[in-house]
Design an enzyme around this catalytic site. Sequence first.
Site, PDB file in Angstrom:
ATOM      1  N   ARG A  93      -7.309  -9.292  16.679  1.00 47.10           N
ATOM      2  CA  ARG A  93      -7.715  -7.962  16.056  1.00 47.10           C
ATOM      3  C   ARG A  93      -9.182  -7.481  16.413  1.00 47.10           C
ATOM      4  O   ARG A  93      -9.216  -6.357  17.166  1.00 47.10           O
ATOM      5  CB  ARG A  93      -7.220  -8.179  14.138  1.00 47.10           C
ATOM      6  CG  ARG A  93      -6.415  -8.053  14.027  1.00 47.10           C
ATOM      7  CD  ARG A  93      -5.803  -8.478  12.465  1.00 47.10           C
ATOM      8  NE  ARG A  93      -6.916  -8.127  11.328  1.00 47.10           N
ATOM      9  CZ  ARG A  93      -7.190  -8.553  10.097  1.00 47.10           C
ATOM     10  NH1 ARG A  93      -6.992  -9.782  10.095  1.00 47.10           N
ATOM     11  NH2 ARG A  93      -8.064  -7.997   9.549  1.00 47.10           N
TER      12      ARG A  93
ATOM     13  N   ARG B 281      -3.657 -11.981   3.369  1.00 47.51           N
ATOM     14  CA  ARG B 281      -2.894 -11.398   4.746  1.00 47.51           C
ATOM     15  C   ARG B 281      -2.251 -12.045   5.998  1.00 47.51           C
ATOM     16  O   ARG B 281      -3.474 -12.715   6.307  1.00 47.51           O
ATOM     17  CB  ARG B 281      -3.544 -10.117   4.840  1.00 47.51           C
ATOM     18  CG  ARG B 281      -3.935  -9.123   4.320  1.00 47.51           C
ATOM     19  CD  ARG B 281      -5.024  -8.686   4.221  1.00 47.51           C
ATOM     20  NE  ARG B 281      -4.847  -7.593   6.042  1.00 47.51           N
ATOM     21  CZ  ARG B 281      -5.361  -6.509   6.540  1.00 47.51           C
ATOM     22  NH1 ARG B 281      -6.614  -6.310   5.350  1.00 47.51           N
ATOM     23  NH2 ARG B 281      -5.586  -6.658   8.031  1.00 47.51           N
TER      24      ARG B 281
ATOM     25  N   ARG C  64      -7.642   4.882  15.082  1.00 45.52           N
ATOM     26  CA  ARG C  64      -7.450   3.530  15.980  1.00 45.52           C
ATOM     27  C   ARG C  64      -7.728   3.313  17.411  1.00 45.52           C
ATOM     28  O   ARG C  64      -8.617   2.244  18.268  1.00 45.52           O
ATOM     29  CB  ARG C  64      -6.655   2.694  15.338  1.00 45.52           C
ATOM     30  CG  ARG C  64      -7.207   1.778  14.430  1.00 45.52           C
ATOM     31  CD  ARG C  64      -6.245   0.459  13.892  1.00 45.52           C
ATOM     32  NE  ARG C  64      -6.545  -0.464  13.543  1.00 45.52           N
ATOM     33  CZ  ARG C  64      -6.748  -0.943  12.334  1.00 45.52           C
ATOM     34  NH1 ARG C  64      -7.139   0.087  11.101  1.00 45.52           N
ATOM     35  NH2 ARG C  64      -7.551  -1.945  12.038  1.00 45.52           N
TER      36      ARG C  64
ATOM     37  N   ARG D  96     -12.688 -14.116   2.349  1.00 43.87           N
ATOM     38  CA  ARG D  96     -11.788 -12.954   0.489  1.00 43.87           C
ATOM     39  C   ARG D  96     -10.580 -13.224   0.479  1.00 43.87           C
ATOM     40  O   ARG D  96     -10.145 -13.052  -0.357  1.00 43.87           O
ATOM     41  CB  ARG D  96     -11.639 -11.281   1.773  1.00 43.87           C
ATOM     42  CG  ARG D  96     -10.525 -11.564   2.904  1.00 43.87           C
ATOM     43  CD  ARG D  96     -10.683  -9.501   3.141  1.00 43.87           C
ATOM     44  NE  ARG D  96      -9.701  -8.952   4.463  1.00 43.87           N
ATOM     45  CZ  ARG D  96     -10.216  -8.246   5.471  1.00 43.87           C
ATOM     46  NH1 ARG D  96     -10.973  -7.664   4.653  1.00 43.87           N
ATOM     47  NH2 ARG D  96      -9.597  -8.032   5.954  1.00 43.87           N
TER      48      ARG D  96
ATOM     49  N   LYS E  88     -14.474  -1.124   4.869  1.00 48.09           N
ATOM     50  CA  LYS E  88     -14.596   0.064   5.220  1.00 48.09           C
ATOM     51  C   LYS E  88     -13.376   0.202   3.822  1.00 48.09           C
ATOM     52  O   LYS E  88     -14.059   1.419   3.710  1.00 48.09           O
ATOM     53  CB  LYS E  88     -13.584  -0.110   6.812  1.00 48.09           C
ATOM     54  CG  LYS E  88     -13.609  -0.254   7.733  1.00 48.09           C
ATOM     55  CD  LYS E  88     -13.028   0.837   8.771  1.00 48.09           C
ATOM     56  CE  LYS E  88     -11.594  -0.235   9.456  1.00 48.09           C
ATOM     57  NZ  LYS E  88     -11.985  -1.497   9.395  1.00 48.09           N
TER      58      LYS E  88
HETATM   59  P1  ADP Z   1      -8.407  -3.787   9.035  1.00 45.68           P
HETATM   60  O1  ADP Z   1      -9.555  -3.438   9.680  1.00 45.68           O
HETATM   61  O2  ADP Z   1      -8.907  -5.364   8.536  1.00 45.68           O
HETATM   62  O3  ADP Z   1      -8.107  -4.556   9.984  1.00 45.68           O
HETATM   63  P2  ADP Z   1      -6.447  -2.572   8.421  1.00 45.68           P
HETATM   64  O4  ADP Z   1      -5.456  -2.426   6.755  1.00 45.68           O
HETATM   65  O5  ADP Z   1      -6.882  -1.080   8.579  1.00 45.68           O
HETATM   66  O6  ADP Z   1      -7.047  -3.723   8.181  1.00 45.68           O
HETATM   67  O7  ADP Z   1      -5.247  -2.359   9.019  1.00 45.68           O
HETATM   68  C1  ADP Z   1      -4.296  -3.366   8.672  1.00 45.68           C
HETATM   69  C2  ADP Z   1      -3.082  -4.113  10.678  1.00 45.68           C
HETATM   70  O8  ADP Z   1      -2.389  -2.295  10.357  1.00 45.68           O
HETATM   71  C3  ADP Z   1      -4.255  -3.518  11.524  1.00 45.68           C
HETATM   72  O9  ADP Z   1      -3.600  -4.677  12.470  1.00 45.68           O
HETATM   73  C4  ADP Z   1      -2.921  -2.519  12.361  1.00 45.68           C
HETATM   74  O10 ADP Z   1      -2.018  -3.521  12.586  1.00 45.68           O
HETATM   75  C5  ADP Z   1      -2.289  -1.737  11.587  1.00 45.68           C
HETATM   76  N1  ADP Z   1      -3.059  -0.424  11.689  1.00 45.68           N
HETATM   77  C6  ADP Z   1      -2.800   0.150  10.665  1.00 45.68           C
HETATM   78  N2  ADP Z   1      -4.094   0.891  11.322  1.00 45.68           N
HETATM   79  C7  ADP Z   1      -3.578   1.471  12.463  1.00 45.68           C
HETATM   80  C8  ADP Z   1      -3.920   2.831  13.741  1.00 45.68           C
HETATM   81  N3  ADP Z   1      -4.045   3.703  13.113  1.00 45.68           N
HETATM   82  N4  ADP Z   1      -3.211   3.043  14.334  1.00 45.68           N
HETATM   83  C9  ADP Z   1      -2.052   1.239  14.915  1.00 45.68           C
HETATM   84  N5  ADP Z   1      -2.458  -0.117  14.008  1.00 45.68           N
HETATM   85  C10 ADP Z   1      -3.000   0.518  12.642  1.00 45.68           C
END
Ligand code: ADP
Length: 184
Positions: free
Chosen positions: A142, A131, A88, A127, A13
Site C-alpha cells: 500500500r 483489516r 488517489r 491499530r 485521515k
Molecule cells: P488506507 O488509506 O489506510 O490505505 P483506505 O480505507 O483509504 O485506507 O483504502 C483502503 C483500500 O481501498 C485501498 O488500499 C484501495 O484498495 C481501496 N481504495 C480506496 N479508495 C480508493 C480510490 N480512491 N481509488 C482506488 N482504490 C481505492
Amino acid sequence: MRIIIFGPPGAGKGTQAKLLSDAYNIPHLSTGEIFRTAIKNKTDLGKKVTSILDAGELVPDEIVVALVKEELKKEKYHDGYILDGFPRTVAQAKAYDNFLKEQGKSLYAFILLRVPQKELIDRILSRGEGRSDDSEEKIKTRLEVYWNETLPVQEHYQEQGLVEEIDGVGSVEDIFSRIKSTLE
Ligand code: ADP
C-alpha cells in the site's frame, strides 16, 4: 466547504475526517469505507473489489470515479463534504476537477497529513482493526502504491495552490487543532 484530506495509509485521515465532519457538520466520504462495507455485505461491488483490497492495490479509476460522482450528487453533500481516500490517482483528480466545474463548485482546501514512514507502519500494525490489508507485507504494498500512484495527486493540487501541509505527528487532538487553525 469542500475539503480533501490526504496522506499515506496510517496517516490518520479517517480519524481527522470524522472530527472535521462533527466540527463543521458536513458529511465524511471515505471510499475505503464504502468498499469495506460493500465487501462485508457481499454486494456486486464488493465481489468486484475484494481481491483488490486484499492485495493492497487500487480499485480501477472508472469504478471509483463513477461511485464518488453518484454519491456526491446526493442532497446531503450539497453544502460541502470531506473526501478521505479520494482522489488517489491523477486521473481521479482530473475527473473530480471536471465534476466540480460541471457543478460550478470549487475545492476549499487540500489537507496533507505528513507522517514519517516508520511511524506509519507501526501505527497500522498496532491499530488492530482486523483489516485483511493490515499485515506488514500488505502495508508495504500500500505504501508503494501510495508513493507511485497517489503522491502525484499532491503535485496536481500544488499547482492549484490548494495544498496545506499539516504535521501529522502528535496527539489526535493536537493534529485536529492544527488542521482547524489552518482552515480558519
Ligand atoms: P488506507 O488509506 O489506510 O490505505 P483506505 O480505507 O483509504 O485506507 O483504502 C483502503 C483500500 O481501498 C485501498 O488500499 C484501495 O484498495 C481501496 N481504495 C480506496 N479508495 C480508493 C480510490 N480512491 N481509488 C482506488 N482504490 C481505492
